[in-house]
Scaffold this motif. Structure first.
Motif, PDB file in Angstrom:
ATOM      1  N   GLN A  84      -3.966   2.439  13.196  1.00 28.44           N
ATOM      2  CA  GLN A  84      -3.295   1.680  14.210  1.00 28.44           C
ATOM      3  C   GLN A  84      -2.826   0.174  13.557  1.00 28.44           C
ATOM      4  OE1 GLN A  84      -2.351   2.916  17.498  1.00 28.44           O
ATOM      5  NE2 GLN A  84      -3.071   4.596  16.090  1.00 28.44           N
ATOM      6  N   GLU A  85      -3.564  -0.132  12.558  1.00 35.37           N
ATOM      7  CA  GLU A  85      -3.323  -1.679  12.008  1.00 35.37           C
ATOM      8  C   GLU A  85      -2.009  -1.384  10.767  1.00 35.37           C
ATOM      9  OE1 GLU A  85      -6.436  -4.164  10.606  1.00 35.37           O
ATOM     10  OE2 GLU A  85      -7.757  -2.200  11.057  1.00 35.37           O
ATOM     11  N   ASP A  86      -1.053  -2.332  10.931  1.00 37.44           N
ATOM     12  CA  ASP A  86       0.081  -2.401   9.748  1.00 37.44           C
ATOM     13  C   ASP A  86      -0.468  -2.323   8.416  1.00 37.44           C
ATOM     14  OD1 ASP A  86       1.758  -2.105  11.960  1.00 37.44           O
ATOM     15  OD2 ASP A  86       2.353  -4.630  12.061  1.00 37.44           O
ATOM     16  N   ASP A  87       0.270  -1.307   7.797  1.00 37.00           N
ATOM     17  CA  ASP A  87       0.001  -1.525   6.301  1.00 37.00           C
ATOM     18  C   ASP A  87      -1.686  -1.120   5.831  1.00 37.00           C
ATOM     19  OD1 ASP A  87       2.581  -2.317   5.821  1.00 37.00           O
ATOM     20  OD2 ASP A  87       1.823  -4.282   6.178  1.00 37.00           O
ATOM     21  N   VAL A  88      -2.171  -0.390   6.775  1.00 35.61           N
ATOM     22  CA  VAL A  88      -3.687   0.081   6.421  1.00 35.61           C
ATOM     23  C   VAL A  88      -3.649   1.587   6.555  1.00 35.61           C
ATOM     24  CG1 VAL A  88      -5.992   0.163   7.357  1.00 35.61           C
ATOM     25  CG2 VAL A  88      -4.688  -2.096   7.182  1.00 35.61           C
ATOM     26  N   TYR A  89      -4.088   2.466   5.523  1.00 35.12           N
ATOM     27  CA  TYR A  89      -4.222   3.859   5.520  1.00 35.12           C
ATOM     28  C   TYR A  89      -5.689   4.233   5.043  1.00 35.12           C
ATOM     29  CZ  TYR A  89       0.723   3.137   5.060  1.00 35.12           C
ATOM     30  OH  TYR A  89       2.360   3.067   5.286  1.00 35.12           O
ATOM     31  N   TYR A  90      -6.198   5.503   5.564  1.00 31.48           N
ATOM     32  CA  TYR A  90      -7.363   5.766   5.419  1.00 31.48           C
ATOM     33  C   TYR A  90      -7.046   7.066   4.528  1.00 31.48           C
ATOM     34  CZ  TYR A  90      -9.681   3.220   9.170  1.00 31.48           C
ATOM     35  OH  TYR A  90     -10.314   2.223   9.809  1.00 31.48           O
ATOM     36  N   ILE A  91      -7.840   7.476   3.505  1.00 36.30           N
ATOM     37  CA  ILE A  91      -7.558   8.592   2.744  1.00 36.30           C
ATOM     38  C   ILE A  91      -8.880   9.155   2.845  1.00 36.30           C
ATOM     39  CG2 ILE A  91      -7.440   9.404   0.355  1.00 36.30           C
ATOM     40  CD1 ILE A  91      -5.934   6.813  -0.633  1.00 36.30           C
ATOM     41  N   GLU A  92      -8.743  10.583   3.325  1.00 38.99           N
ATOM     42  CA  GLU A  92     -10.064  11.469   3.361  1.00 38.99           C
ATOM     43  C   GLU A  92      -9.979  12.351   2.062  1.00 38.99           C
ATOM     44  OE1 GLU A  92     -10.806  15.652   5.342  1.00 38.99           O
ATOM     45  OE2 GLU A  92      -9.790  14.197   6.749  1.00 38.99           O
ATOM     46  N   CYS A  93     -11.222  12.343   1.619  1.00 38.93           N
ATOM     47  CA  CYS A  93     -11.738  13.045   0.251  1.00 38.93           C
ATOM     48  C   CYS A  93     -12.798  13.529   0.543  1.00 38.93           C
ATOM     49  CB  CYS A  93     -11.330  12.271  -1.079  1.00 38.93           C
ATOM     50  SG  CYS A  93     -12.636  10.967  -1.056  1.00 38.93           S
ATOM     51  N   ASP A  94     -13.186  14.567  -0.527  1.00 30.87           N
ATOM     52  CA  ASP A  94     -14.500  15.038  -0.814  1.00 30.87           C
ATOM     53  C   ASP A  94     -15.410  13.892  -1.251  1.00 30.87           C
ATOM     54  OD1 ASP A  94     -16.783  16.197  -2.375  1.00 30.87           O
ATOM     55  OD2 ASP A  94     -15.453  17.989  -1.993  1.00 30.87           O
ATOM     56  N   SER A  95     -16.676  13.910  -0.282  1.00 33.50           N
ATOM     57  CA  SER A  95     -17.502  12.679  -0.704  1.00 33.50           C
ATOM     58  C   SER A  95     -17.872  12.753  -1.970  1.00 33.50           C
ATOM     59  CB  SER A  95     -18.717  12.883   0.248  1.00 33.50           C
ATOM     60  OG  SER A  95     -18.542  13.138   1.485  1.00 33.50           O
ATOM     61  N   ALA A 125       0.807  -1.081   0.068  1.00 29.59           N
ATOM     62  CA  ALA A 125       0.005  -0.115   0.052  1.00 29.59           C
ATOM     63  C   ALA A 125       0.881   1.106  -0.097  1.00 29.59           C
ATOM     64  CB  ALA A 125      -0.808   0.083   1.224  1.00 29.59           C
ATOM     65  N   SER A 126       1.915   1.292   0.833  1.00 30.63           N
ATOM     66  CA  SER A 126       2.832   2.487   0.827  1.00 30.63           C
ATOM     67  C   SER A 126       3.406   2.769  -0.555  1.00 30.63           C
ATOM     68  CB  SER A 126       3.815   2.257   1.969  1.00 30.63           C
ATOM     69  OG  SER A 126       4.722   3.353   2.297  1.00 30.63           O
ATOM     70  N   GLY A 162       3.786   6.388  -5.589  1.00 32.68           N
ATOM     71  CA  GLY A 162       3.636   6.695  -7.105  1.00 32.68           C
ATOM     72  C   GLY A 162       2.652   7.434  -7.395  1.00 32.68           C
ATOM     73  N   LEU A 163       1.659   7.755  -6.454  1.00 33.10           N
ATOM     74  CA  LEU A 163       0.378   8.699  -6.994  1.00 33.10           C
ATOM     75  C   LEU A 163       0.232   9.988  -6.306  1.00 33.10           C
ATOM     76  CD1 LEU A 163      -2.155   5.635  -7.147  1.00 33.10           C
ATOM     77  CD2 LEU A 163      -1.016   6.575  -8.917  1.00 33.10           C
ATOM     78  N   ILE A 164       0.772  10.204  -5.372  1.00 34.01           N
ATOM     79  CA  ILE A 164       0.587  11.397  -4.594  1.00 34.01           C
ATOM     80  C   ILE A 164       1.734  12.261  -4.613  1.00 34.01           C
ATOM     81  CG2 ILE A 164      -1.191  10.372  -2.920  1.00 34.01           C
ATOM     82  CD1 ILE A 164       1.086  10.537  -0.985  1.00 34.01           C
TER      83      ILE A 164
END
Length: 366
Positions: free
Chosen positions: A97-108, A54-55, A60-62
């Motif tokens: 808090q979990e390894d290799d887990v990310y939340y992406i906040e964006c416009d709904s 995931a990282s 490569g995208l941001i």
């Protein structure tokens, strides 16, 4: 890094890294409360990206550098660009808090197209990309009366004309998780307070009791959108229509959202080329009207100076506060500004970095 909540909810800090900061026009009403506002951002949603790759995938995208997480960052502000280098989506990425887990906040409104964008580049990577839907709400906790209003000499007013500062990342290494409530510093500016992720079943009063401060609900005149516009900060599809803005013109470098030292990412070439020129002539800046306008303005509507020259274009408005893409020097020198024959003012955001002699010399050499 987990800390006691009392230590975590700190007074907002002043930005003094680049020296003195110019006073910005802000109307203060003595009747306004000094309490901080806890507001549910109903126009925000989360996408979950999970997997050992995931990282590297997001790297490569941001526009920002995922390696900041290895240095202890709790979240990052970043942009997704199209192949032409234009902004598609502005996001805040949270390390969970979990390894290799990310939340992406964006416009709904961006959830489905951003999810589609991510899946298009996933190829064979072992990554799960899921819309969290209505399971987690995004909140903001901020002080609406906190402004940096230090005075500076008039000789410094024109000192900064769009110079690009690779600001890196804020020291936002603090997060707190308690009772399924995740509290983070806003990674863009200390002024913007806290970002809070909480399960939808959690009520506002449950969040408030953990904040070590009196809170109030937002009002028409005191809400996060008005606050952002006073500071000159864009957010979401309404302010940043996909495929139109340029990263540096929307102050992504000043908001710690661009790494100029990481490897390649989608849309990098135009941003890198602009960076090496050293100057961005147009940037998003706050607008102030004498009163709430009695007419609406179109996106890109022209802002005119006293000579009839175009010095900016309209981007958004909330009450009497707005945003515009402004030619910095021309607008600040103007005797008067109008849009559709309605007078307005433009100011340099108080949080912009100030040019120092050393930095001026380095940019002159480029």
């Amino acid at each position: 890094m987990i800390v006691h909540l009392k230590k975590f909810i700190l007074p907002f800090r002043k930005l003094d890294k680049f020296g003195k900061i110019q006073k910005q026009f802000v109307r203060h009403d003595s009747s306004q409360s000094s309490q901080k506002i806890l507001e549910h951002l109903k126009n925000k949603s989360l996408i979950q990206v999970r997997g050992k790759e995931a990282s590297n995938f997001l790297q490569g995208l941001i526009t920002n550098d995922m390696k900041h997480y290895e240095e202890g960052a709790a979240n990052l502000y970043a942009l997704f660009l199209n192949i032409k280098g234009r902004v598609m989506y502005d996001v805040i990425i949270y390390k969970t808090q979990e390894d290799d887990v990310y939340y992406i906040e964006c416009d709904s409104q961006a959830v489905e197209p951003l999810q589609k964008h991510l899946k298009m580049y996933r190829v064979r990577k072992k990554i799960d990309i899921d819309n969290l839907g209505d399971t987690i709400n995004v909140w903001t906790f901020f002080d609406p009366m906190h402004y940096l209003d230090n005075k500076v000499n008039d000789t410094n007013r024109q000192k900064l004309e769009g110079l690009i500062f690779p600001c890196g990342s804020l020291n936002n290494k603090v997060s707190k998780v308690i009772d399924n409530i995740m509290i983070y510093e806003d990674p863009r500016l200390p002024n913007l307070g806290m970002r809070i992720l909480a399960e939808t079943k959690i009520e506002r009063n449950e969040i408030a009791k953990h904040l070590n401060s009196d809170t109030m609900a937002p009002t028409n005149s005191l809400n996060f959108k008005v606050f952002r516009y006073k500071l000159g900060i864009a957010e979401g599809i309404e302010d940043l229509p996909p495929g139109k803005p340029l990263p540096l013109e929307v102050n992504c470098d000043y908001l710690h959202g661009i790494s100029f030292h990481k490897g390649c990412y989608v849309g990098q070439e135009l941003t890198a080329r602009t960076y090496h020129t050293g100057v961005v002539r147009k940037r998003l800046m706050p607008l102030l009207f004498n009163e709430v306008p009695n007419k609406s303005f179109a996106y890109d509507e022209k802002i005119i100076n006293e000579s009839g020259n175009v010095v900016g274009k309209f981007r958004g408005i909330e009450n009497e506060h707005g945003l515009g893409l402004i030619r910095i020097t021309e607008a600040l020198k103007a005797q008067s500004l109008t849009i559709s024959d309605i007078e307005l003012k433009v100011s340099k955001p108080v949080w912009w970095p100030q040019e120092t002699q050393a930095q001026s010399a380095s940019f002159t050499k480029k």
